[in-house]
Design a protein around this motif. Sequence first.
Motif, PDB file in Angstrom:
ATOM      1  N   MET A   9     -37.153 -29.599 -45.757  1.00 19.39           N
ATOM      2  CA  MET A   9     -37.201 -29.221 -44.335  1.00 19.39           C
ATOM      3  C   MET A   9     -36.888 -27.810 -44.575  1.00 19.39           C
ATOM      4  SD  MET A   9     -33.774 -30.578 -42.546  1.00 19.39           S
ATOM      5  CE  MET A   9     -32.173 -29.735 -42.742  1.00 19.39           C
ATOM      6  N   LYS A  10     -37.306 -26.881 -43.366  1.00 22.90           N
ATOM      7  CA  LYS A  10     -36.595 -25.537 -43.197  1.00 22.90           C
ATOM      8  C   LYS A  10     -35.754 -25.572 -41.973  1.00 22.90           C
ATOM      9  CE  LYS A  10     -39.131 -23.182 -46.247  1.00 22.90           C
ATOM     10  NZ  LYS A  10     -40.382 -22.858 -45.960  1.00 22.90           N
ATOM     11  N   PRO A  11     -34.621 -24.970 -41.807  1.00 28.25           N
ATOM     12  CA  PRO A  11     -34.228 -23.969 -42.634  1.00 28.25           C
ATOM     13  C   PRO A  11     -33.252 -24.800 -43.698  1.00 28.25           C
ATOM     14  CG  PRO A  11     -32.777 -24.251 -40.724  1.00 28.25           C
ATOM     15  CD  PRO A  11     -34.115 -25.035 -40.575  1.00 28.25           C
ATOM     16  N   ARG A  12     -33.156 -24.426 -44.705  1.00 27.09           N
ATOM     17  CA  ARG A  12     -32.360 -24.836 -45.964  1.00 27.09           C
ATOM     18  C   ARG A  12     -30.892 -24.381 -45.773  1.00 27.09           C
ATOM     19  NH1 ARG A  12     -35.895 -25.360 -50.314  1.00 27.09           N
ATOM     20  NH2 ARG A  12     -37.860 -26.516 -49.627  1.00 27.09           N
ATOM     21  N   ARG A  13     -29.863 -24.755 -46.488  1.00 22.30           N
ATOM     22  CA  ARG A  13     -28.770 -24.434 -46.287  1.00 22.30           C
ATOM     23  C   ARG A  13     -28.091 -23.204 -45.965  1.00 22.30           C
ATOM     24  NH1 ARG A  13     -27.668 -28.945 -50.010  1.00 22.30           N
ATOM     25  NH2 ARG A  13     -26.931 -30.687 -48.653  1.00 22.30           N
ATOM     26  N   ASN A  14     -28.582 -22.148 -46.688  1.00 23.59           N
ATOM     27  CA  ASN A  14     -27.974 -20.858 -46.488  1.00 23.59           C
ATOM     28  C   ASN A  14     -29.123 -20.043 -45.526  1.00 23.59           C
ATOM     29  OD1 ASN A  14     -25.803 -21.487 -47.962  1.00 23.59           O
ATOM     30  ND2 ASN A  14     -27.030 -20.906 -49.746  1.00 23.59           N
ATOM     31  N   ASP A  15     -30.140 -20.670 -44.984  1.00 27.04           N
ATOM     32  CA  ASP A  15     -30.798 -19.776 -44.192  1.00 27.04           C
ATOM     33  C   ASP A  15     -30.496 -19.619 -42.797  1.00 27.04           C
ATOM     34  OD1 ASP A  15     -32.655 -20.031 -46.275  1.00 27.04           O
ATOM     35  OD2 ASP A  15     -34.148 -21.459 -45.526  1.00 27.04           O
ATOM     36  N   PRO A  16     -31.015 -18.685 -41.930  1.00 28.18           N
ATOM     37  CA  PRO A  16     -30.613 -18.638 -40.592  1.00 28.18           C
ATOM     38  C   PRO A  16     -30.982 -19.754 -39.958  1.00 28.18           C
ATOM     39  CG  PRO A  16     -32.431 -17.127 -41.230  1.00 28.18           C
ATOM     40  CD  PRO A  16     -32.112 -17.755 -42.385  1.00 28.18           C
ATOM     41  N   LEU A  17     -30.286 -20.309 -38.803  1.00 28.76           N
ATOM     42  CA  LEU A  17     -30.541 -21.104 -37.941  1.00 28.76           C
ATOM     43  C   LEU A  17     -32.201 -21.562 -37.541  1.00 28.76           C
ATOM     44  CD1 LEU A  17     -27.561 -21.482 -35.867  1.00 28.76           C
ATOM     45  CD2 LEU A  17     -27.907 -22.894 -37.434  1.00 28.76           C
ATOM     46  N   LEU A  18     -32.654 -22.778 -37.442  1.00 34.67           N
ATOM     47  CA  LEU A  18     -33.788 -22.939 -36.775  1.00 34.67           C
ATOM     48  C   LEU A  18     -33.955 -22.046 -35.360  1.00 34.67           C
ATOM     49  CD1 LEU A  18     -36.383 -24.824 -37.416  1.00 34.67           C
ATOM     50  CD2 LEU A  18     -35.272 -26.706 -35.937  1.00 34.67           C
ATOM     51  N   THR A  19     -35.221 -21.530 -35.044  1.00 32.67           N
ATOM     52  CA  THR A  19     -35.523 -21.172 -33.861  1.00 32.67           C
ATOM     53  C   THR A  19     -36.010 -22.082 -32.898  1.00 32.67           C
ATOM     54  OG1 THR A  19     -36.383 -18.967 -35.008  1.00 32.67           O
ATOM     55  CG2 THR A  19     -36.979 -19.193 -32.736  1.00 32.67           C
ATOM     56  N   VAL A  20     -35.184 -22.118 -31.768  1.00 32.36           N
ATOM     57  CA  VAL A  20     -35.429 -23.296 -30.819  1.00 32.36           C
ATOM     58  C   VAL A  20     -35.458 -22.786 -29.552  1.00 32.36           C
ATOM     59  CG1 VAL A  20     -34.599 -25.344 -32.072  1.00 32.36           C
ATOM     60  CG2 VAL A  20     -33.073 -24.076 -30.570  1.00 32.36           C
ATOM     61  N   LEU A  21     -36.166 -23.325 -28.497  1.00 24.57           N
ATOM     62  CA  LEU A  21     -36.277 -22.704 -27.072  1.00 24.57           C
ATOM     63  C   LEU A  21     -35.242 -24.216 -26.447  1.00 24.57           C
ATOM     64  CD1 LEU A  21     -39.900 -22.487 -26.544  1.00 24.57           C
ATOM     65  CD2 LEU A  21     -38.332 -20.872 -27.279  1.00 24.57           C
ATOM     66  N   THR A  22     -34.567 -23.523 -25.169  1.00 25.59           N
ATOM     67  CA  THR A  22     -33.586 -24.492 -24.623  1.00 25.59           C
ATOM     68  C   THR A  22     -34.736 -25.081 -23.372  1.00 25.59           C
ATOM     69  OG1 THR A  22     -32.759 -22.657 -23.435  1.00 25.59           O
ATOM     70  CG2 THR A  22     -31.425 -23.768 -25.468  1.00 25.59           C
ATOM     71  N   GLN A  23     -34.268 -26.186 -22.718  1.00 22.05           N
ATOM     72  CA  GLN A  23     -35.313 -26.808 -21.778  1.00 22.05           C
ATOM     73  C   GLN A  23     -34.856 -26.156 -20.273  1.00 22.05           C
ATOM     74  OE1 GLN A  23     -34.371 -30.873 -20.930  1.00 22.05           O
ATOM     75  NE2 GLN A  23     -32.277 -30.562 -20.288  1.00 22.05           N
ATOM     76  N   ASP A  24     -33.909 -25.466 -20.110  1.00 22.92           N
ATOM     77  CA  ASP A  24     -33.779 -24.866 -18.553  1.00 22.92           C
ATOM     78  C   ASP A  24     -32.844 -23.494 -18.437  1.00 22.92           C
ATOM     79  OD1 ASP A  24     -31.270 -26.044 -19.390  1.00 22.92           O
ATOM     80  OD2 ASP A  24     -31.222 -27.414 -17.764  1.00 22.92           O
ATOM     81  N   SER A  25     -32.605 -23.008 -19.719  1.00 24.61           N
ATOM     82  CA  SER A  25     -31.695 -21.754 -19.660  1.00 24.61           C
ATOM     83  C   SER A  25     -32.386 -20.597 -20.093  1.00 24.61           C
ATOM     84  CB  SER A  25     -30.403 -22.092 -20.281  1.00 24.61           C
ATOM     85  OG  SER A  25     -30.640 -22.253 -21.706  1.00 24.61           O
ATOM     86  N   MET A  26     -33.637 -20.539 -20.329  1.00 24.38           N
ATOM     87  CA  MET A  26     -34.422 -19.154 -21.167  1.00 24.38           C
ATOM     88  C   MET A  26     -35.074 -18.412 -20.284  1.00 24.38           C
ATOM     89  SD  MET A  26     -34.992 -20.098 -25.088  1.00 24.38           S
ATOM     90  CE  MET A  26     -35.126 -18.789 -25.669  1.00 24.38           C
ATOM     91  N   THR A  27     -35.006 -17.127 -20.162  1.00 27.26           N
ATOM     92  CA  THR A  27     -36.130 -16.608 -19.358  1.00 27.26           C
ATOM     93  C   THR A  27     -37.478 -16.225 -20.045  1.00 27.26           C
ATOM     94  OG1 THR A  27     -35.390 -14.332 -20.152  1.00 27.26           O
ATOM     95  CG2 THR A  27     -34.203 -15.197 -18.178  1.00 27.26           C
ATOM     96  N   VAL A  28     -38.360 -15.741 -19.193  1.00 29.25           N
ATOM     97  CA  VAL A  28     -39.746 -15.257 -19.885  1.00 29.25           C
ATOM     98  C   VAL A  28     -39.696 -14.487 -20.809  1.00 29.25           C
ATOM     99  CG1 VAL A  28     -41.830 -14.280 -18.997  1.00 29.25           C
ATOM    100  CG2 VAL A  28     -40.926 -15.934 -17.704  1.00 29.25           C
ATOM    101  N   GLU A  29     -38.434 -13.472 -20.731  1.00 33.39           N
ATOM    102  CA  GLU A  29     -38.314 -12.231 -21.767  1.00 33.39           C
ATOM    103  C   GLU A  29     -37.651 -12.938 -22.794  1.00 33.39           C
ATOM    104  OE1 GLU A  29     -36.269  -7.841 -21.813  1.00 33.39           O
ATOM    105  OE2 GLU A  29     -35.614  -9.261 -20.408  1.00 33.39           O
ATOM    106  N   ASP A  30     -36.857 -13.604 -22.707  1.00 34.51           N
ATOM    107  CA  ASP A  30     -36.105 -14.467 -23.918  1.00 34.51           C
ATOM    108  C   ASP A  30     -37.402 -14.865 -24.634  1.00 34.51           C
ATOM    109  OD1 ASP A  30     -33.785 -13.623 -22.917  1.00 34.51           O
ATOM    110  OD2 ASP A  30     -33.288 -15.653 -22.245  1.00 34.51           O
ATOM    111  N   VAL A  31     -38.185 -15.827 -24.163  1.00 24.68           N
ATOM    112  CA  VAL A  31     -39.185 -16.429 -24.783  1.00 24.68           C
ATOM    113  C   VAL A  31     -40.144 -15.533 -25.481  1.00 24.68           C
ATOM    114  CG1 VAL A  31     -41.273 -18.094 -24.614  1.00 24.68           C
ATOM    115  CG2 VAL A  31     -39.041 -18.451 -23.530  1.00 24.68           C
ATOM    116  N   GLU A  32     -40.639 -14.419 -24.884  1.00 29.40           N
ATOM    117  CA  GLU A  32     -41.624 -13.718 -25.302  1.00 29.40           C
ATOM    118  C   GLU A  32     -41.083 -12.584 -26.388  1.00 29.40           C
ATOM    119  OE1 GLU A  32     -44.309 -12.401 -21.410  1.00 29.40           O
ATOM    120  OE2 GLU A  32     -42.765 -11.249 -21.675  1.00 29.40           O
ATOM    121  N   THR A  33     -39.698 -12.632 -26.253  1.00 28.71           N
ATOM    122  CA  THR A  33     -38.835 -11.976 -27.446  1.00 28.71           C
ATOM    123  C   THR A  33     -39.083 -12.775 -28.703  1.00 28.71           C
ATOM    124  OG1 THR A  33     -37.570 -10.650 -26.154  1.00 28.71           O
ATOM    125  CG2 THR A  33     -36.949 -10.911 -28.302  1.00 28.71           C
ATOM    126  N   ILE A  34     -38.681 -13.947 -28.570  1.00 28.84           N
ATOM    127  CA  ILE A  34     -38.812 -15.111 -29.707  1.00 28.84           C
ATOM    128  C   ILE A  34     -40.255 -15.056 -30.374  1.00 28.84           C
ATOM    129  CG2 ILE A  34     -38.838 -17.564 -30.449  1.00 28.84           C
ATOM    130  CD1 ILE A  34     -36.419 -17.962 -28.755  1.00 28.84           C
TER     131      ILE A  34
END
Length: 746
Positions: A586-611
């Motif tokens: 699986m990705k990410p491996r041990r020393n990789d940056p964390l998995l990119t996720v979205l939260t269910q009710d706390s992200m703005t349109v700008e946050d999502v567009e940046t990701i």
Amino acid sequence: MDFLEEPIPGVGTYDDFNTIDWVREKSRDRDRHREITNKSKESTWALIHSVSDAFSGWLLMLLIGLLSGSLAGLIDISAHWMTDLKEGICTGGFWFNHEHCCWNSEHVTFEERDKCPEWNSWSQLIISTDEGAFAYIVNYFMYVLWALLFAFLAVSLVKVFAPYACGSGIPEIKTILSGFIIRGYLGKWTLVIKTITLVLAVSSGLSLGKEGPLVHVACCCGNILCHCFNKYRKNEAKRREVLSAAAAAGVSVAFGAPIGGVLFSLEEVSYYFPLKTLWRSFFAALVAAFTLRSINPFGNSRLVLFYVEFHTPWHLFELVPFILLGIFGGLWGALFIRTNIAWCRKRKTTQLGKYPVIEVLVVTAITAILAFPNEYTRMSTSELISELFNDCGLLDSSKLCDYENRFNTSKGGELPDRPAGVGVYSAMWQLALTLILKIVITIFTFGMKIPSGLFIPSMAVGAIAGRLLGVGMEQLAYYHQEWTIFNSWCSQGADCITPGLYAMVGAAACLGGVTRMTVSLVVIMFELTGGLEYIVPLMAAAMTSKWVADALGREGIYDAHIRLNGYPFLEAKEEFAHKTLAMDVMKPRRNDPLLTVLTQDSMTVEDVETIISETTYSGFPVVVSRESQRLVGFVLRRDLIISIENARKKQDGVVSTSIIYFTEHSPPLPPYTPPTLKLRNILDLSPFTVTDLTPMEIVVDIFRKLGLRQCLVTHNGRLLGIITKKDVLKHIAQMANQDPDSILFN
């Protein structure tokens, strides 16, 4: 406001070079079907709609069969005429090929049935004579000139108008049927150019066949006709069921073998083949074969050029030479795959690949110059196979039938075994040279930037080897009647050994060695030749060739080309035998940056567009919060982009600071805050998950059998990582000590 009550155009579709989500597509089709069934009880119109929806699949098969049968007939007739054009022209009507030209002639004798005053060679037209060295040089020159012209037109049309029209098309079709998307590969331009250039490539005299490309042509017909039916246009999984049936129709018209076509689609090409597709494939193959039979392209009321009928039974002892032919087929198959893949890799990695036109012209020139002096290489490969399969009768004027005391008949029309004459010995030498040329030149021809099939050249190699062995056995039986192996079953003056049968078995062995087909190959061969009683020799040769070839290399030619091109294809036939776990892949491996996720009710349109702008992932897991990492679902990148764009256009007040909700209900908003954006409808609430300690052999099995794009990895319900189809393929390559980056499509 939940603007997603209305479906948005584009949501649920896929980008080019992406894998489809089989589970989602099947679920959408079930929902659509359930809705139609429920509505059908409400009114007569809805009932009619329901019946037409059920019938649309059969109507589509009928159309595919008619179109692919018609195109195959057109290709056969055009290729026959243009092949003969290299040698001369019919003054009675330039549109007649050599055979048809002399059919209508009143001045033709039985011995010289291919010579008539209406058919003029190029030397007769240019210098008014067909005798002497100068006439031979003129004919030679014109033959090479026409071959180069046809090849140049073929490669130029492919290069300029439809680069996807080159090759056989079967490796790509296997990949597409496994769920990969290659836009334009089965489009209308590809169909038009492939049909035209296939005729040109076959007519140029190169060592290639039209059988593989006919499968591509039939699949193009299937894909284009899918657009006329909503059910298939909007669902990628349903469309792949149609393409499986279209592949069966393609083989049906290529070989005149409808049942063989269905089995070929099942054994060799298809990834997902439910029972319903089997029946529809059968119907499509039937209609295609019927259409081709109505056109009658060869004028012999048969579906193929090399239909033969043998009358002599085979003897148990003959299984020994048949198995020898199987061994030869397996050795040739393994040799061909290794050398052809090495040459194609060289073409890909060196300057050679940048000059496709020059490469095609050079190979064509070499082929034509070497082919003209030998009558067996000069004739089209289909005619050569026809001649080799042929059982010598009283009326044959071929050199292969030039036996001594040939008219000393025994019973009926069968001829006894008899000593070979001068013609047979000279034919043997010519066939031996033809065998060497075909073996060498096919390696360089397959994979060039023109439509090129492999079935006919492989069959030709096997048929030549088989005929040589068959004539050898026949002469051995004639001169050494007293040997124990012969005297028990072969009496003096009887017709014991049929060289044509050996050619047929050899053809099956070589084709099996290259493609690794077994069941479909045997069925295609006996449908081709009408030889039901020869199933056991064919089965013995096909099985032996597969065993020998598999011992020398695991992959057939199509799988080898899939791997060479780096298509993401998960082979269903291979076992995964390593003891790794999901957490190792699986990705990410041990020393990789964390998995990119979205939260269910706390992200703005700008946050999502940046990701979205900072990553290239095809989708994102949605979690309750970054702290808890509890999984909610999975959302696709393409659906997110389309939904946000659509909301900005159609929903008032959506700005960069609007909060995106993936929950069922959004909380009441304080005054003066921008309206929220609800995207619950594009969220997959049942993504496939495994735990981090799941063995990889189970994960690989899940990917194969469910056709997944990705699978999420959890630990005690918390999201840990993700495994994509590409990760699985890379891991399999790594475990087999191959370069894992070779999986990336290029």
